[in-house]
Write an enzyme that holds these catalytic residues in place. Structure first.
Site: not given
Ligand SMILES: [Zn+2]
Ligand SMILES: [Zn+2]
Length: 320
Positions: A79, A81, A83-84, A159, A229, A287
């Site tokens: 996804h 976000h 951090d990914h 999510h 997530d 995570h």
């Molecule tokens: Zn994340």
């Molecule tokens: Zn996320």
């Protein structure tokens, strides 16, 4: 943590498995800390390397693991976000700088192509290799890749934005030939037929060599499920049934169960519940929220529901 080494006890060419292993490159969540890096994993199958998510700094994590980024062929992003996937533009740029010419296959949510196209346009960068992008539609499990050694399908997660996990399944292994049971002068093409499960018939249809008698089953096909997530989604259980290794996020512990639901994340206990209901062999959790300093407590909480739980530890490789 399970040991990284392949089982060396098995005889070569008998039940020896080909490599199928997972290396954790980043096990942290969105808030940066000095202890944990953002999410990225490397799945090795045969001689192919698959990158799963690509948090900030992933290319450096690969170098640390002595994996040449140029060896990557497939990248799956769960996804959008940051951090990914914030590590993806620099990784692609470095591949380009390194003179890559081989095709690269990227799977991810709608919009990822737009982000990359904009970055390359404003920096006037032209990739010297073909980047094939396939949109992963959220909501229903979809077969995304039919590779000679494995299939990959999406796992619909829940999510705050569209998010998909990925299920990597090895293809069934061919039976092993018991060569020593066969006469020395048996024609070579018979061997191939026997390995394919076909009996060798004589001129009148009689069985000369039965496949079942001269082969033994190959090792069972293995599977790995990556659940990025997500909040607790019990509907995932049928798709994950019997998976050998399950990674499931565990951002919080039960003390923050309410918060986990509100922000579409899971607790360690919820991750363990999914693993138990799915009959998974082993569970990896990661995570972790930066608010926690002690990860052993995650393990304790998860193991109270599913004993075969392990922490995703950066730099460790798990043989599946
Ligand atoms: Zn994340
Ligand atoms: Zn996320």
């Amino acid at each position: 943590m399970p040991n990284a080494k392949l089982n060396q006890d098995t005889e070569p060419n008998r039940l020896a498995n080909s490599p199928f292993s997972l290396t954790i490159l980043g096990a942290g969540s969105a808030t940066p800390t000095l202890k944990l890096h953002q999410t990225a994993q490397l799945l090795t199958i045969g001689s192919d390397h698959v990158l799963i998510d690509c948090g900030e700094g992933t290319q450096l994590r690969l170098i640390e693991q002595r994996i040449r980024p140029g060896r990557l062929r497939y990248i799956f992003i769960s996804h959008l976000h940051g951090d990914h996937y914030f590590g993806l533009p620099p990784l692609l740029s470095s591949l380009n700088l390194g003179g890559r010419t081989e095709d690269l296959f990227l799977f991810g949510p709608r919009g990822l192509d737009e982000v990359l196209t904009t970055i390359f346009r404003v920096s006037d960068s032209r990739l010297g290799f073909r980047l094939h992008f396939q949109v992963v539609e959220p909501g229903t499990p979809t077969l995304l890749l039919d590779h000679p050694l494995m299939t990959v399908e999406s796992i619909p997660l829940q999510h705050r934005i569209d998010c998909s996990g990925y299920l990597f399944r090895e293809k069934p292994h061919k039976p092993h030939l018991l060569r020593e049971k066969l006469p020395d002068d048996v024609p070579v093409h018979y061997l191939k037929q026997l390995k394919n499960g076909e009996d060798i018939l004589g001129p009148t249809g009689e069985i000369l060599f039965a496949s079942a008698e001269y082969t033994e089953p190959g090792p069972p096909a293995r599977s790995y499920a990556y659940c990025s997530d997500t909040r607790y989604v019990e509907e995932l259980v049928p798709q994950l049934q019997g998976v050998n290794l399950l990674y499931h996020e565990a951002t919080f512990m039960e003390d923050n169960a309410q918060r986990a639901t509100e922000v579409y994340h899971s607790t360690a206990k919820q991750a363990a519940t999914i693993a138990a209901k799915a009959g998974a062999e082993r569970l990896l959790i990661g995570h972790f929220s930066s608010r926690y300093k002690q990860f052993d407590l995650f393990l304790e909480e998860a193991r109270s529901v599913f004993p075969e739980t392990y922490l995703a530890i950066e730099g460790q490789t798990t043989s599946i």
